[in-house]
Design a protein around this motif. Sequence first.
Motif, PDB file in Angstrom:
ATOM      1  N   THR A  52       0.820  -1.213   0.000  1.00 30.87           N
ATOM      2  CA  THR A  52       0.000   0.000   0.000  1.00 30.87           C
ATOM      3  C   THR A  52       0.852   1.260   0.000  1.00 30.87           C
ATOM      4  O   THR A  52       0.486   2.272  -0.610  1.00 30.87           O
ATOM      5  CB  THR A  52      -0.951   0.013   1.215  1.00 30.87           C
ATOM      6  N   THR A  53       1.992   1.225   0.652  1.00 33.10           N
ATOM      7  CA  THR A  53       2.862   2.397   0.711  1.00 33.10           C
ATOM      8  C   THR A  53       3.934   2.382  -0.373  1.00 33.10           C
ATOM      9  O   THR A  53       4.345   3.431  -0.870  1.00 33.10           O
ATOM     10  CB  THR A  53       3.518   2.506   2.101  1.00 33.10           C
ATOM     11  N   TYR A  54       4.369   1.197  -0.766  1.00 33.95           N
ATOM     12  CA  TYR A  54       5.393   1.084  -1.816  1.00 33.95           C
ATOM     13  C   TYR A  54       4.845   1.518  -3.170  1.00 33.95           C
ATOM     14  O   TYR A  54       5.511   2.248  -3.926  1.00 33.95           O
ATOM     15  CB  TYR A  54       5.869  -0.367  -1.878  1.00 33.95           C
ATOM     16  N   SER A  55       3.639   1.076  -3.512  1.00 34.16           N
ATOM     17  CA  SER A  55       3.084   1.299  -4.842  1.00 34.16           C
ATOM     18  C   SER A  55       3.007   2.778  -5.236  1.00 34.16           C
ATOM     19  O   SER A  55       3.479   3.161  -6.311  1.00 34.16           O
ATOM     20  CB  SER A  55       1.701   0.641  -4.959  1.00 34.16           C
ATOM     21  N   PRO A  56       2.430   3.660  -4.411  1.00 35.55           N
ATOM     22  CA  PRO A  56       2.380   5.063  -4.827  1.00 35.55           C
ATOM     23  C   PRO A  56       3.748   5.732  -4.895  1.00 35.55           C
ATOM     24  O   PRO A  56       3.972   6.627  -5.706  1.00 35.55           O
ATOM     25  CB  PRO A  56       1.489   5.716  -3.762  1.00 35.55           C
ATOM     26  N   LEU A  73       2.312   8.317  11.745  1.00 35.94           N
ATOM     27  CA  LEU A  73       3.297   7.270  12.006  1.00 35.94           C
ATOM     28  C   LEU A  73       2.607   6.086  12.679  1.00 35.94           C
ATOM     29  O   LEU A  73       2.788   5.818  13.861  1.00 35.94           O
ATOM     30  CB  LEU A  73       4.434   7.798  12.877  1.00 35.94           C
ATOM     31  N   GLY A  74       1.797   5.370  11.885  1.00 35.58           N
ATOM     32  CA  GLY A  74       1.131   4.169  12.366  1.00 35.58           C
ATOM     33  C   GLY A  74       1.573   2.981  11.540  1.00 35.58           C
ATOM     34  O   GLY A  74       2.709   2.928  11.048  1.00 35.58           O
ATOM     35  N   GLY A  75       0.668   2.026  11.365  1.00 35.30           N
ATOM     36  CA  GLY A  75       1.001   0.826  10.610  1.00 35.30           C
ATOM     37  C   GLY A  75       1.416   1.113   9.184  1.00 35.30           C
ATOM     38  O   GLY A  75       2.386   0.527   8.668  1.00 35.30           O
ATOM     39  N   LEU A  76       0.712   2.023   8.509  1.00 33.90           N
ATOM     40  CA  LEU A  76       1.088   2.416   7.158  1.00 33.90           C
ATOM     41  C   LEU A  76       2.269   3.381   7.171  1.00 33.90           C
ATOM     42  O   LEU A  76       3.224   3.228   6.405  1.00 33.90           O
ATOM     43  CB  LEU A  76      -0.102   3.062   6.447  1.00 33.90           C
ATOM     44  N   GLY A  77       2.186   4.378   8.030  1.00 32.37           N
ATOM     45  CA  GLY A  77       3.216   5.410   8.049  1.00 32.37           C
ATOM     46  C   GLY A  77       4.606   4.885   8.321  1.00 32.37           C
ATOM     47  O   GLY A  77       5.582   5.325   7.701  1.00 32.37           O
ATOM     48  N   HIS A  78       4.731   3.923   9.232  1.00 28.47           N
ATOM     49  CA  HIS A  78       6.081   3.441   9.551  1.00 28.47           C
ATOM     50  C   HIS A  78       6.686   2.697   8.367  1.00 28.47           C
ATOM     51  O   HIS A  78       7.896   2.733   8.151  1.00 28.47           O
ATOM     52  CB  HIS A  78       6.061   2.590  10.831  1.00 28.47           C
ATOM     53  N   MET A  79       5.829   2.051   7.538  1.00 27.66           N
ATOM     54  CA  MET A  79       6.341   1.421   6.318  1.00 27.66           C
ATOM     55  C   MET A  79       6.714   2.471   5.287  1.00 27.66           C
ATOM     56  O   MET A  79       7.706   2.325   4.562  1.00 27.66           O
ATOM     57  CB  MET A  79       5.297   0.462   5.740  1.00 27.66           C
ATOM     58  N   GLY A  80       5.924   3.540   5.211  1.00 36.42           N
ATOM     59  CA  GLY A  80       6.253   4.624   4.285  1.00 36.42           C
ATOM     60  C   GLY A  80       7.608   5.225   4.574  1.00 36.42           C
ATOM     61  O   GLY A  80       8.387   5.524   3.659  1.00 36.42           O
ATOM     62  N   VAL A  81       7.923   5.393   5.850  1.00 37.47           N
ATOM     63  CA  VAL A  81       9.225   5.935   6.241  1.00 37.47           C
ATOM     64  C   VAL A  81      10.346   4.987   5.815  1.00 37.47           C
ATOM     65  O   VAL A  81      11.366   5.408   5.247  1.00 37.47           O
ATOM     66  CB  VAL A  81       9.282   6.171   7.765  1.00 37.47           C
ATOM     67  N   LYS A  82      10.159   3.700   6.057  1.00 36.13           N
ATOM     68  CA  LYS A  82      11.196   2.727   5.699  1.00 36.13           C
ATOM     69  C   LYS A  82      11.450   2.690   4.197  1.00 36.13           C
ATOM     70  O   LYS A  82      12.597   2.625   3.743  1.00 36.13           O
ATOM     71  CB  LYS A  82      10.797   1.332   6.204  1.00 36.13           C
ATOM     72  N   VAL A  91      13.467  12.309   4.046  1.00 37.45           N
ATOM     73  CA  VAL A  91      12.186  11.886   4.619  1.00 37.45           C
ATOM     74  C   VAL A  91      11.797  12.767   5.802  1.00 37.45           C
ATOM     75  O   VAL A  91      12.568  12.927   6.756  1.00 37.45           O
ATOM     76  CB  VAL A  91      12.252  10.413   5.089  1.00 37.45           C
ATOM     77  N   VAL A  92      10.581  13.305   5.728  1.00 37.71           N
ATOM     78  CA  VAL A  92      10.041  14.125   6.803  1.00 37.71           C
ATOM     79  C   VAL A  92       8.734  13.502   7.284  1.00 37.71           C
ATOM     80  O   VAL A  92       7.824  13.258   6.486  1.00 37.71           O
ATOM     81  CB  VAL A  92       9.777  15.569   6.342  1.00 37.71           C
ATOM     82  N   VAL A  93       8.643  13.231   8.575  1.00 33.79           N
ATOM     83  CA  VAL A  93       7.425  12.673   9.165  1.00 33.79           C
ATOM     84  C   VAL A  93       6.607  13.790   9.795  1.00 33.79           C
ATOM     85  O   VAL A  93       7.142  14.641  10.506  1.00 33.79           O
ATOM     86  CB  VAL A  93       7.760  11.604  10.223  1.00 33.79           C
ATOM     87  N   PHE A  94       5.303  13.776   9.525  1.00 34.81           N
ATOM     88  CA  PHE A  94       4.372  14.715  10.152  1.00 34.81           C
ATOM     89  C   PHE A  94       3.518  13.953  11.153  1.00 34.81           C
ATOM     90  O   PHE A  94       2.916  12.942  10.817  1.00 34.81           O
ATOM     91  CB  PHE A  94       3.468  15.367   9.100  1.00 34.81           C
ATOM     92  N   ASP A 129       8.301  17.096  -2.973  1.00 32.86           N
ATOM     93  CA  ASP A 129       8.002  16.463  -4.261  1.00 32.86           C
ATOM     94  C   ASP A 129       6.830  15.490  -4.133  1.00 32.86           C
ATOM     95  O   ASP A 129       6.012  15.369  -5.055  1.00 32.86           O
ATOM     96  CB  ASP A 129       9.228  15.693  -4.773  1.00 32.86           C
ATOM     97  N   PHE A 130       6.746  14.824  -2.996  1.00 33.56           N
ATOM     98  CA  PHE A 130       5.710  13.812  -2.790  1.00 33.56           C
ATOM     99  C   PHE A 130       5.380  13.710  -1.308  1.00 33.56           C
ATOM    100  O   PHE A 130       6.268  13.772  -0.463  1.00 33.56           O
ATOM    101  CB  PHE A 130       6.197  12.446  -3.295  1.00 33.56           C
ATOM    102  N   ILE A 131       4.090  13.570  -1.008  1.00 34.12           N
ATOM    103  CA  ILE A 131       3.651  13.352   0.367  1.00 34.12           C
ATOM    104  C   ILE A 131       2.705  12.161   0.393  1.00 34.12           C
ATOM    105  O   ILE A 131       1.772  12.071  -0.405  1.00 34.12           O
ATOM    106  CB  ILE A 131       2.943  14.594   0.945  1.00 34.12           C
ATOM    107  N   LEU A 132       2.963  11.232   1.301  1.00 34.89           N
ATOM    108  CA  LEU A 132       2.101  10.072   1.514  1.00 34.89           C
ATOM    109  C   LEU A 132       1.249  10.346   2.744  1.00 34.89           C
ATOM    110  O   LEU A 132       1.767  10.484   3.846  1.00 34.89           O
ATOM    111  CB  LEU A 132       2.943   8.810   1.713  1.00 34.89           C
ATOM    112  N   ASP A 133      -0.061  10.421   2.551  1.00 33.34           N
ATOM    113  CA  ASP A 133      -0.984  10.735   3.639  1.00 33.34           C
ATOM    114  C   ASP A 133      -1.637   9.445   4.118  1.00 33.34           C
ATOM    115  O   ASP A 133      -2.453   8.850   3.418  1.00 33.34           O
ATOM    116  CB  ASP A 133      -2.042  11.726   3.141  1.00 33.34           C
TER     117      ASP A 133
END
Length: 239
Positions: A52-56, A73-82, A91-94, A129-133
């Motif tokens: 879910t986070t890799y694809s976009p 920074l939850g189940g999805l967010g922590h994978m997005g950071v990795k 990488v910037v975490v909100f 350039d890109f933000i994953l929400d």
Amino acid sequence: MTQTFNSPDKQLGGVTYGGYSDSIVVDERFVLRVPSNLDLAGAAPLLCAGITTYSPMRHWGVTKGKKVGVVGLGGLGHMGVKFARAFDAHVVVFTTSPNKKEDALRLGADEVVVSRNADEMQKHTGSFDFILDTISADHDINAYLNLLTHDGNITLVGAPAKPLDISAFSLIMARRSLSGSMIGGIAETQEMLDFCGKHNITADVEVIPIQKVNEAYERLLKSDVKYRFCIDMASLKSA
């Protein structure tokens, strides 16, 4: 597509009854190979939160030198950071929780912004350039749209229950875009697993026996998990 529960079973007929079986019959075209160096418990959430986070990130061209934001920074967010770290992006975490800063940095973030702090948000205007929400709660999407640079994109993978209020000017002033994404296909999922094998990426999990599933659910409602529960299937034999 044949889902693991309450879905027409195209192989055996009838419907599927869940994902807690000892074995399952599937078409070989839908089998995935898990790299041998990955812990299976940590690899299990890759087939949901991982893809879910890799694809976009792949779709919108996250690469070295890009500035990438991860909202939540939850189940999805922590994978997005990795993944963003593995793609060699900045990488910037909100987060709304200052106490998550240490964990965000541990996971690979370069910076952590407390989104309730207007001054911290203002410093990053027009730079991403890109933000994953990844947020599923109601929130101000325009605050993040305004952080995008020219032609920047924000992709929703969280699913707020209420429609988001979007300002047209947040989009048109810099040709920004807003999109959504949900899991991915078989080929891309295998690509993701291979990428995880190469970079030794797994989800942060807490392994629990099936007997504690109700307790885990209550903790989930309180956001008391870092960052996914994984059920030890062997515990079913003593349930």
